[in-house]
Design a protein around this motif. Structure first.
Motif, short mmCIF file in Angstrom:
data_model
loop_
_atom_site.label_atom_id
_atom_site.label_comp_id
_atom_site.label_asym_id
_atom_site.label_seq_id
_atom_site.Cartn_x
_atom_site.Cartn_y
_atom_site.Cartn_z
N THR A 134 5.24 13.20 -4.14
CA THR A 134 4.47 12.31 -5.01
C THR A 134 4.19 11.01 -4.25
O THR A 134 4.95 10.63 -3.35
CB THR A 134 5.24 11.99 -6.30
N PRO A 135 3.10 10.29 -4.63
CA PRO A 135 2.75 9.08 -3.85
C PRO A 135 3.73 7.94 -4.02
O PRO A 135 3.88 7.11 -3.13
CB PRO A 135 1.36 8.71 -4.41
N GLN A 136 4.41 7.85 -5.18
CA GLN A 136 5.36 6.77 -5.40
C GLN A 136 6.78 7.28 -5.21
O GLN A 136 7.03 8.48 -5.24
CB GLN A 136 5.19 6.18 -6.81
N ASP B 67 5.34 1.39 -7.99
CA ASP B 67 3.95 1.51 -7.53
C ASP B 67 3.63 0.37 -6.56
O ASP B 67 3.48 -0.79 -6.95
CB ASP B 67 3.01 1.47 -8.73
N THR C 19 0.94 0.17 -4.57
CA THR C 19 -0.48 -0.07 -4.34
C THR C 19 -1.23 -0.44 -5.61
O THR C 19 -2.37 -0.90 -5.55
CB THR C 19 -1.16 1.19 -3.76
N LYS D 281 -2.11 1.75 -7.69
CA LYS D 281 -2.97 2.90 -7.98
C LYS D 281 -2.18 4.21 -8.09
O LYS D 281 -2.75 5.27 -8.30
CB LYS D 281 -4.03 3.05 -6.89
N GLN D 282 -0.86 4.12 -7.93
CA GLN D 282 -0.07 5.35 -7.87
C GLN D 282 0.39 5.84 -9.23
O GLN D 282 0.72 7.00 -9.39
CB GLN D 282 1.16 5.11 -6.96
N THR D 283 0.42 4.95 -10.22
CA THR D 283 0.90 5.31 -11.55
C THR D 283 -0.12 4.90 -12.61
O THR D 283 -1.07 4.17 -12.32
CB THR D 283 2.25 4.64 -11.83
#
Length: 554
Positions: free
Chosen positions: A451-453, A497, A499, A501-503
């Motif tokens: 996942t990104p975060q 998060d 950025t 934008k991750q959540t």
């Protein structure tokens, strides 16, 4: 700051870490297989709690200044209630009247906190001075009396009992006053203190009593106001010099005339007694090179020992507040007690390179006789037929405030201004700067790198005074922010998060401070009520063995 390295951490481990700011001592590295293996937690301060004490001069010349405080108070509150701040704040209000032999008819607060609508105090003639009505200082901004205002019962960490308190507060967005639309409106009714107070102002003693009584169970109004881990800010608003006197030498206001302007002819002392009894100036005058606080004995001799001083030594108050500051540093080593003055300094004095504070005798003999020195600042009256507003240059209270100056910016602001918004905003900004995000000071293990975060593995606990721990449950994410589950009085959230934008929600974004340090986790503790008496918060998290992977910007 301690940061894990592969050499130090051969396998994922859990460590209890200080959340508020950087850790100033290393965490013991011990291997654990799971979080439940960690038995000890490190006490932390979740640094969003702010206790603010306003010490407001309520002598006969302070009506305009109290009105300006109400008119501009939104500039102060707006900072504390900004979305990226949302301080859990309390505001206590007392006056500079701690009693004096020359004021037998005044009712001194003596540091007592109080909440009563200024509308009721107008009716009680507290806004009348020398038969002149100054009720505009209340009526221009407040329309509600005490029958239209209700203080909601709340708990404190001292007693845990729900009852109305003698201070204003906003905890997790909920204010304790019913009948107002905002905390600004509440302050505009409760803040103005009238002009019937003693003209021999005891700024420092009033502050001392207000804070000391916060720890005294016998003080009905003050007990529990100051929270152990909260940021503490004290704000003085005054146009005269401090006259906190030693009760053992109170005769300097009655039979001992050594500090009077003219001991042979004066029927009563003026405020010049306070200047002569507590200040020494260098130079021959009429302009002095500097003025400083000085102990004088009952015979008028300067340089007296603290125990012989007719005014209580400034060192008493510095040491007292230093002891509060040191106690707060147990949980947050960078804690600062903030002191501010809105007083008799020239406009712009707080700014780098601002105008100097000049100490000079007045060319008006009556003014000199009344105050012992010329004004520190002057504000022309909008009506040219009326005299200008003036304020006495601070010395004792200035030295006290300077002892707690943070950084290079002065913490003294001019009372001789037509607008206090700039001063109030600057004072609130310094409070905001002390509200530090609860960054996890070491890189946590990302439990799911797909996942990104980050997907951290942490637990938080309330640690009670007897050492027992109560686990804090995770918060629930909703459209309006973090919420505690049903029947829970506290919860914690993990902000991950980096950025924005991750959540899904913006309120779980990492703060700029945490991101700038390359960290991947920040905590938020949501507690609508008070923490358990004598408790602290501890955290355990599984740390990474690959900081380059999980915190590449560290």
């Amino acid at each position: 700051m301690f940061a894990p390295t592969p050499a130090r951490l051969a396998a994922p481990l859990c460590a209890a870490l200080l959340l508020a700011g950087c850790l100033d001592h290393p965490v013991k590295a011990v291997e654990y297989d799971k979080l439940s293996d960690v038995d000890e937690g490190f006490p932390i301060a979740v640094n969003k709690d702010v206790d603010i004490l306003f010490v407001i001069d309520n002598s006969g010349s302070m009506a305009e200044e109290q009105a300006l405080l109400s008119a501009n108070f939104a500039a102060f509150i707006d900072v504390l209630e900004q979305p990226d701040v949302k301080a859990n704040y309390r505001i206590g209000i007392t006056t500079t009247d701690a009693g004096n032999p020359r004021c037998p008819t005044s009712t001194p607060e003596g540091g007592r906190l109080g909440l009563s609508s200024c509308k009721d105090r107008v009716a009680a003639a507290e806004f009348t001075y020398l038969d002149e009505d100054f009720s505009f200082a209340c009526d221009d901004y407040c329309t509600k009396d005490d029958t239209q205002l209700t203080i909601k019962p709340t708990e404190t960490t001292r007693d845990g009992e729900k009852k109305p308190r003698a201070w204003l507060q906003n905890i997790e967005g909920e204010i304790n006053v019913e009948g107002v639309d905002s905390m600004v409106e509440a302050f505009q009714c409760y803040g103005p203190q009238g002009v019937a107070g003693c003209g021999f102002e005891s700024h420092l003693e009033s502050m001392y009593l207000a804070l000391a009584k916060s720890s005294d169970p016998q003080s009905i109004q003050n007990f529990g106001f100051v929270r152990d881990s909260a940021i503490l800010s004290v704000v003085f608003i005054t146009d005269e010099t401090d006259c906190s006197f030693n009760p053992k030498t109170k005769e300097i206001f009655t039979t001992n005339k050594v500090f009077w302007d003219d001991p042979l002819t004066d029927p009563a002392p003026t405020s010049s007694v306070c200047w002569r009894a507590g200040v020494t100036c260098e130079g021959d005058g009429p302009t002095y090179s500097e003025c400083h606080a000085d102990n004088h004995d009952v015979e008028g001799n300067p340089g007296a020992a603290d125990e012989d001083a007719v005014l209580l030594p400034v060192s008493k108050y510095i040491h007292f507040v230093e002891s509060i500051e040191e106690a707060k540093r147990v949980n947050d080593m960078s804690a600062e007690v903030l002191i501010s003055l809105i007083a008799g300094v020239p406009a712009g004095y707080e700014q780098p390179g601002g105008p100097p504070l000049v100490y000079a005798d007045s060319d008006d003999p009556e003014f000199q006789a009344n105050f012992g020195i010329g004004p520190g600042c002057v504000l022309a009256n909008a009506d040219p037929l009326l005299p200008p507003s003036t304020a006495i240059p601070p010395v004792r209270e200035r030295e006290f405030a300077e002892a707690f100056q943070v950084g290079d910016e002065r913490n003294l602001y001019s009372i001789c201004q037509p607008n206090y918004a700039g001063a109030l905003e600057a004072i609130a900004d310094k409070i905001r700067d002390q509200i530090k995000p609860a960054c996890m000071p070491s890189c946590v293990l990302d439990g799911d790198r797909t996942t990104p975060q980050a997907e951290p593995n942490c637990k938080l606990f309330d640690v009670l005074g007897d050492g027992t721990r109560h686990e804090i449950v995770p918060c629930i994410a909703g459209k309006d922010g973090w919420q505690a589950p049903a029947n829970e009085t506290v919860c914690f959230a993990e902000l991950v998060d980096a950025t924005g934008k991750q959540t899904k929600y913006a309120y779980d974004d990492l703060s700029d401070d945490c991101k700038a340090r390359g960290l991947n986790l920040e905590f938020k503790v949501v507690r609508p009520g008070s923490a358990p008496a004598g408790s602290s918060v501890s955290a355990t998290c599984q740390l990474t063995d690959d900081a380059a992977q999980d915190c590449p910007m560290m």
